[in-house]
Motif scaffolding. Structure first.
Motif, short mmCIF file in Angstrom:
data_model
loop_
_atom_site.label_atom_id
_atom_site.label_comp_id
_atom_site.label_asym_id
_atom_site.label_seq_id
_atom_site.Cartn_x
_atom_site.Cartn_y
_atom_site.Cartn_z
N ALA A 62 29.66 14.95 55.67
CA ALA A 62 30.39 14.55 54.48
C ALA A 62 29.48 14.30 52.84
CB ALA A 62 30.88 12.82 54.08
N LEU A 63 27.93 14.35 53.42
CA LEU A 63 26.76 13.56 52.95
C LEU A 63 26.67 15.39 52.29
CD1 LEU A 63 24.59 11.79 54.57
CD2 LEU A 63 25.57 11.03 52.32
N GLU A 64 26.58 16.62 53.14
CA GLU A 64 26.64 17.92 53.29
C GLU A 64 27.29 18.17 52.33
OE1 GLU A 64 26.36 20.00 57.28
OE2 GLU A 64 24.66 18.93 57.69
N VAL A 65 28.75 18.06 52.83
CA VAL A 65 29.50 18.89 50.94
C VAL A 65 28.94 18.33 50.42
CG1 VAL A 65 31.85 18.35 50.29
CG2 VAL A 65 31.73 18.50 52.87
N LEU A 66 28.25 17.38 50.05
CA LEU A 66 27.62 16.06 48.82
C LEU A 66 27.11 17.07 48.38
CD1 LEU A 66 29.02 13.05 47.95
CD2 LEU A 66 30.32 15.03 47.51
N ALA A 93 26.98 12.00 43.15
CA ALA A 93 27.01 13.06 42.79
C ALA A 93 28.97 13.63 43.21
CB ALA A 93 26.75 13.15 44.38
N TRP A 94 29.35 12.75 43.58
CA TRP A 94 30.82 12.55 43.80
C TRP A 94 31.53 13.01 42.22
CZ3 TRP A 94 35.13 9.72 42.46
CH2 TRP A 94 36.43 9.90 42.95
N ARG A 95 31.06 12.42 41.94
CA ARG A 95 31.69 12.00 39.96
C ARG A 95 31.12 13.53 39.60
NH1 ARG A 95 31.63 6.10 37.22
NH2 ARG A 95 33.35 5.15 38.83
N ASP A 96 29.89 13.68 39.72
CA ASP A 96 29.26 15.06 38.70
C ASP A 96 30.40 16.25 39.76
OD1 ASP A 96 28.28 13.63 37.08
OD2 ASP A 96 25.91 13.93 38.90
N LYS A 97 30.16 16.50 40.85
CA LYS A 97 31.24 17.71 41.70
C LYS A 97 32.94 17.67 41.02
CE LYS A 97 27.28 18.13 44.69
NZ LYS A 97 26.45 19.33 44.04
#
Length: 177
Positions: free
Chosen positions: A115-119, A133-137
């Motif tokens: 999951a960290l790699e995805v983000l 990072a989740w919000r920005d992406k």
């Protein structure tokens, strides 16, 4: 009168260094054809065989890359052996709280690391960095921003799943205290 030779050994302690004798030392070379490196890593020639190949570190890693520990076992035997391995090594899992704490020390599961790699975050990212990072992406590929784009929708679902995995892990850590 014959001339006496003086010895370097004048009692205890030895005055000359250890290993300073003139005999040649034998070095076993790597068993891989054409390799001139010392073979210091034993590898079994066959399962349950006492015979060993001796490889250098590079060729030992190559030899062990596709090693299947459960080869030749049926599904029930594989499960039994895997559960026995987990129970024997459970002490290591229990002792994690004695080590250095932090996210990059092995305290994250494989799912969390994926999951960290995805983000696109480091292993030691804290939850505020994860949330940012989740919000920005997610803002860039949200279905409301890009309606009808199937690739963006799939990317958004992937980001959402990664965030849910990391959020659940953070909640577990907070609950344990």
């Amino acid at each position: 009168m014959a001339k006496a030779r003086r010895s370097n050994d004048w009692g205890f302690p030895r005055w000359r260094g250890y290993g300073s004798s003139r005999e040649a030392t034998t070095v076993r070379l790597c068993d891989r054809h054409g390799c001139e490196e010392p073979g210091e890593c034993p590898a079994p020639k066959a399962p349950n065989s006492p015979e060993r190949w001796m490889f250098c570190q590079k060729h030992a890693a190559e030899y062990n890359r596709k090693w299947d520990y459960f080869e030749g076992l049926d599904k029930a035997e594989k499960e039994a052996r895997a559960s026995a391995e987990r129970s024997e090594n459970a002490g290591y899992a229990e002792a994690q709280h004695y080590g250095w704490s932090g996210s990059g020390d092995g305290s994250r599961s494989a799912d969390e690391m994926r999951a960290l790699e995805v983000l696109e975050l480091d292993a030691d990212a804290d939850f505020t960095a994860i949330k940012k990072a989740w919000r920005d992406k997610a803002k860039t590929v949200h279905p409301d921003v890009k309606p009808g784009d199937k690739e963006a929708a799939a990317e958004f679902q992937k980001l959402q799943l990664a965030y849910e995995v990391l959020k659940a892990a953070e909640d577990r850590r907070e609950w344990r205290g």
